[in-house]
Scaffold this motif. Structure first.
Motif, PDB file in Angstrom:
ATOM      1  N   THR A   1       0.830  -1.212   0.000  1.00  0.00           N
ATOM      2  CA  THR A   1       0.000   0.000   0.000  1.00  0.00           C
ATOM      3  C   THR A   1       0.859   1.256   0.000  1.00  0.00           C
ATOM      4  OG1 THR A   1      -1.788  -1.137   1.169  1.00  0.00           O
ATOM      5  CG2 THR A   1      -1.769   1.270   1.279  1.00  0.00           C
ATOM      6  N   THR A   2       1.909   1.238   0.821  1.00  0.00           N
ATOM      7  CA  THR A   2       2.794   2.406   0.898  1.00  0.00           C
ATOM      8  C   THR A   2       3.471   2.680  -0.433  1.00  0.00           C
ATOM      9  OG1 THR A   2       3.211   1.994   3.253  1.00  0.00           O
ATOM     10  CG2 THR A   2       4.800   3.379   2.082  1.00  0.00           C
ATOM     11  N   ILE A   3       3.966   1.642  -1.076  1.00  0.00           N
ATOM     12  CA  ILE A   3       4.630   1.820  -2.369  1.00  0.00           C
ATOM     13  C   ILE A   3       3.645   2.343  -3.410  1.00  0.00           C
ATOM     14  CG2 ILE A   3       5.697   0.591  -4.305  1.00  0.00           C
ATOM     15  CD1 ILE A   3       7.058  -1.228  -2.253  1.00  0.00           C
ATOM     16  N   ARG A   4       2.432   1.795  -3.409  1.00  0.00           N
ATOM     17  CA  ARG A   4       1.427   2.238  -4.383  1.00  0.00           C
ATOM     18  C   ARG A   4       1.065   3.704  -4.162  1.00  0.00           C
ATOM     19  NH1 ARG A   4      -1.774  -1.380  -3.400  1.00  0.00           N
ATOM     20  NH2 ARG A   4      -3.235  -0.361  -1.975  1.00  0.00           N
ATOM     21  N   GLU A   5       0.783   4.065  -2.901  1.00  0.00           N
ATOM     22  CA  GLU A   5       0.388   5.445  -2.600  1.00  0.00           C
ATOM     23  C   GLU A   5       1.534   6.423  -2.857  1.00  0.00           C
ATOM     24  OE1 GLU A   5      -0.910   5.273   1.425  1.00  0.00           O
ATOM     25  OE2 GLU A   5      -2.885   4.471   0.941  1.00  0.00           O
ATOM     26  N   ALA A   6       2.756   6.031  -2.434  1.00  0.00           N
ATOM     27  CA  ALA A   6       3.905   6.919  -2.621  1.00  0.00           C
ATOM     28  C   ALA A   6       4.207   7.116  -4.105  1.00  0.00           C
ATOM     29  CB  ALA A   6       5.120   6.356  -1.899  1.00  0.00           C
ATOM     30  N   SER A   7       4.032   6.066  -4.896  1.00  0.00           N
ATOM     31  CA  SER A   7       4.277   6.170  -6.337  1.00  0.00           C
ATOM     32  C   SER A   7       3.268   7.115  -6.993  1.00  0.00           C
ATOM     33  CB  SER A   7       4.189   4.786  -6.983  1.00  0.00           C
ATOM     34  OG  SER A   7       5.192   3.923  -6.467  1.00  0.00           O
ATOM     35  N   LEU A   8       2.028   7.025  -6.573  1.00  0.00           N
ATOM     36  CA  LEU A   8       0.998   7.910  -7.132  1.00  0.00           C
ATOM     37  C   LEU A   8       1.270   9.367  -6.792  1.00  0.00           C
ATOM     38  CD1 LEU A   8      -2.247   5.826  -6.404  1.00  0.00           C
ATOM     39  CD2 LEU A   8      -1.246   6.332  -8.651  1.00  0.00           C
ATOM     40  N   ARG A   9       1.802   9.612  -5.586  1.00  0.00           N
ATOM     41  CA  ARG A   9       2.076  10.996  -5.177  1.00  0.00           C
ATOM     42  C   ARG A   9       3.468  11.463  -5.564  1.00  0.00           C
ATOM     43  NH1 ARG A   9      -0.111   8.836  -0.421  1.00  0.00           N
ATOM     44  NH2 ARG A   9       1.962   8.822   0.552  1.00  0.00           N
ATOM     45  N   GLY A  10       4.279  10.562  -6.096  1.00  0.00           N
ATOM     46  CA  GLY A  10       5.642  10.921  -6.464  1.00  0.00           C
ATOM     47  C   GLY A  10       6.536  11.170  -5.266  1.00  0.00           C
ATOM     48  N   GLU A  11       6.305  10.433  -4.177  1.00  0.00           N
ATOM     49  CA  GLU A  11       7.077  10.609  -2.948  1.00  0.00           C
ATOM     50  C   GLU A  11       8.077   9.472  -2.794  1.00  0.00           C
ATOM     51  OE1 GLU A  11       3.498  12.867  -0.485  1.00  0.00           O
ATOM     52  OE2 GLU A  11       4.291  10.943   0.232  1.00  0.00           O
ATOM     53  N   GLY A  12       9.300   9.763  -3.186  1.00  0.00           N
ATOM     54  CA  GLY A  12      10.338   8.736  -3.134  1.00  0.00           C
ATOM     55  C   GLY A  12      10.631   8.249  -1.731  1.00  0.00           C
ATOM     56  N   ILE A  13      10.480   9.137  -0.733  1.00  0.00           N
ATOM     57  CA  ILE A  13      10.787   8.757   0.638  1.00  0.00           C
ATOM     58  C   ILE A  13       9.873   7.625   1.118  1.00  0.00           C
ATOM     59  CG2 ILE A  13       9.278  10.519   1.654  1.00  0.00           C
ATOM     60  CD1 ILE A  13      11.289  10.730   3.941  1.00  0.00           C
ATOM     61  N   GLY A  14       8.620   7.622   0.651  1.00  0.00           N
ATOM     62  CA  GLY A  14       7.695   6.560   1.028  1.00  0.00           C
ATOM     63  C   GLY A  14       8.147   5.212   0.491  1.00  0.00           C
ATOM     64  N   ILE A  15       8.692   5.222  -0.725  1.00  0.00           N
ATOM     65  CA  ILE A  15       9.170   3.979  -1.326  1.00  0.00           C
ATOM     66  C   ILE A  15      10.403   3.473  -0.589  1.00  0.00           C
ATOM     67  CG2 ILE A  15      10.098   2.952  -3.438  1.00  0.00           C
ATOM     68  CD1 ILE A  15       8.366   4.966  -5.004  1.00  0.00           C
ATOM     69  N   VAL A  16      11.307   4.394  -0.225  1.00  0.00           N
ATOM     70  CA  VAL A  16      12.500   4.008   0.549  1.00  0.00           C
ATOM     71  C   VAL A  16      12.085   3.392   1.878  1.00  0.00           C
ATOM     72  CG1 VAL A  16      14.584   4.845   1.693  1.00  0.00           C
ATOM     73  CG2 VAL A  16      13.926   5.785  -0.520  1.00  0.00           C
ATOM     74  N   LEU A  17      11.125   4.000   2.546  1.00  0.00           N
ATOM     75  CA  LEU A  17      10.654   3.499   3.832  1.00  0.00           C
ATOM     76  C   LEU A  17      10.062   2.103   3.691  1.00  0.00           C
ATOM     77  CD1 LEU A  17      10.206   4.260   6.834  1.00  0.00           C
ATOM     78  CD2 LEU A  17       7.935   5.059   6.165  1.00  0.00           C
ATOM     79  N   ALA A  18       9.290   1.901   2.639  1.00  0.00           N
ATOM     80  CA  ALA A  18       8.675   0.594   2.412  1.00  0.00           C
ATOM     81  C   ALA A  18       9.731  -0.474   2.132  1.00  0.00           C
ATOM     82  CB  ALA A  18       7.684   0.675   1.253  1.00  0.00           C
ATOM     83  N   ASP A  19      10.749  -0.125   1.341  1.00  0.00           N
ATOM     84  CA  ASP A  19      11.806  -1.096   1.047  1.00  0.00           C
ATOM     85  C   ASP A  19      12.630  -1.410   2.302  1.00  0.00           C
ATOM     86  OD1 ASP A  19      11.364  -1.717  -1.649  1.00  0.00           O
ATOM     87  OD2 ASP A  19      12.365   0.104  -2.325  1.00  0.00           O
ATOM     88  N   TRP A  20      12.875  -0.378   3.134  1.00  0.00           N
ATOM     89  CA  TRP A  20      13.563  -0.643   4.411  1.00  0.00           C
ATOM     90  C   TRP A  20      12.740  -1.602   5.265  1.00  0.00           C
ATOM     91  CZ3 TRP A  20      11.231   0.978   9.058  1.00  0.00           C
ATOM     92  CH2 TRP A  20      11.943   0.630  10.204  1.00  0.00           C
TER      93      TRP A  20
END
Length: 282
Positions: free
Chosen positions: A33-52
């Motif tokens: 969910t975090t990766i999907r939402e962060a990708s839609l908003r263009g927020e790279g930090i959300g994707i980094v957090l999800a991968d961590w």
């Protein structure tokens, strides 16, 4: 603000806690969910957090190849600095455990670029623990002990417990079973007490490999037992706290509280929180 805008942004604290606790299904859903939402908003930090979080989850579960891939994605991002450092520590552990020492060495170099200048016990303790994973003999032991000493001066119990776990695992592989048991018992008790179930299970497996069995801290309730987290939530519900109030204290959502209470009710053979008072021990 979330209610006003109708936005449903994933809770970073809930994501991190699910990963640390090793709740695979819950964490995987939050990660996606975090990766999907962060990708839609263009927020790279959300994707980094999800991968961590994905790396932490899989290190706890012992799925080191998956942890390594997730940590590599997190450390490759250039949009964020803090979580990338956390991910670098996860990458060292995952890469060493999966036999990719070259990847681990490069991750350690990048980690040290942040931790050495910082100079705090937290930073240097994690660095020492990571260096120990890539070291041997007396050097490795000295670094593990330094890590435990430094992290012991902080309030970061998560990192200290993992230092004891890694030191215990190393001692067992060095065939020092008595010393390994001492460290693994400490790790197991700490990890279980703070709800890091997957890492606690890692400690249990290591203790079993030394010939000892770790006893879970649970509350007997008829035919089944509550985990430490379930017991804590159940007690707060028994004492009159609402789901949102429990969530604030446990750093989880009210929805997650309700999920755990349903499990508690099933285990205790009751239907509502009003019945908790008669079935829970003080």
């Amino acid at each position: 603000m979330v209610d006003a805008t109708g936005s449903h942004i994933s809770n970073p604290a809930e994501l991190g806690l699910a990963a640390l606790r090793g709740r695979q299904a819950e964490a995987a859903g939050l990660i996606d969910t975090t990766i999907r939402e962060a990708s839609l908003r263009g927020e790279g930090i959300g994707i980094v957090l999800a991968d961590w979080a994905n790396a932490v989850l899989n290190n706890g579960l012992g799925s080191y190849e998956k942890a390594m891939q997730a940590a590599r994605r997190a450390t490759a991002q250039s949009v964020e600095m803090v979580v990338r450092s956390w991910a670098a520590a996860e990458l060292v552990e995952a890469a060493v455990r999966s036999g990719h020492t070259d990847v681990a060495a490069d991750a350690l170099r990048r980690l040290a670029e942040r931790t050495t200048p910082s100079g705090t016990d937290w930073a240097r303790g994690v660095e020492a623990r990571s260096r120990a994973l890539l070291s041997e003999g007396d050097t490795a032991e000295r670094l593990y002990l330094e890590s435990i000493e430094r992290l012991g001066r902080t309030r970061i119990r998560v990192e200290l417990a993992r230092a004891h776990l890694l030191y215990g695992e190393w001692l067992r592989r060095e065939r020092r079973r008595v010393d390994a048991r001492a460290q693994l018992r400490i790790a197991h008790d700490m990890l279980e007490s703070i709800g890091m179930e997957a890492f606690a299970e890692r400690a249990t497996r290591e203790l079993q490999a030394t010939g000892e069995t770790a006893r879970k801290r649970t509350i007997a309730t008829g035919n089944e037992q509550l985990t430490a987290q379930e017991a804590q939530i159940a007690r707060m519900a028994r004492d009159g706290l609402s789901n949102p109030e429990i969530g604030v204290r446990m750093f989880i959502s009210a929805r997650t509280v309700q999920y755990h209470l349903r499990k508690v009710f099933n285990k205790l053979g009751i239907e509502s929180r009003s019945q908790l008072d008669r079935v829970l021990p003080d």
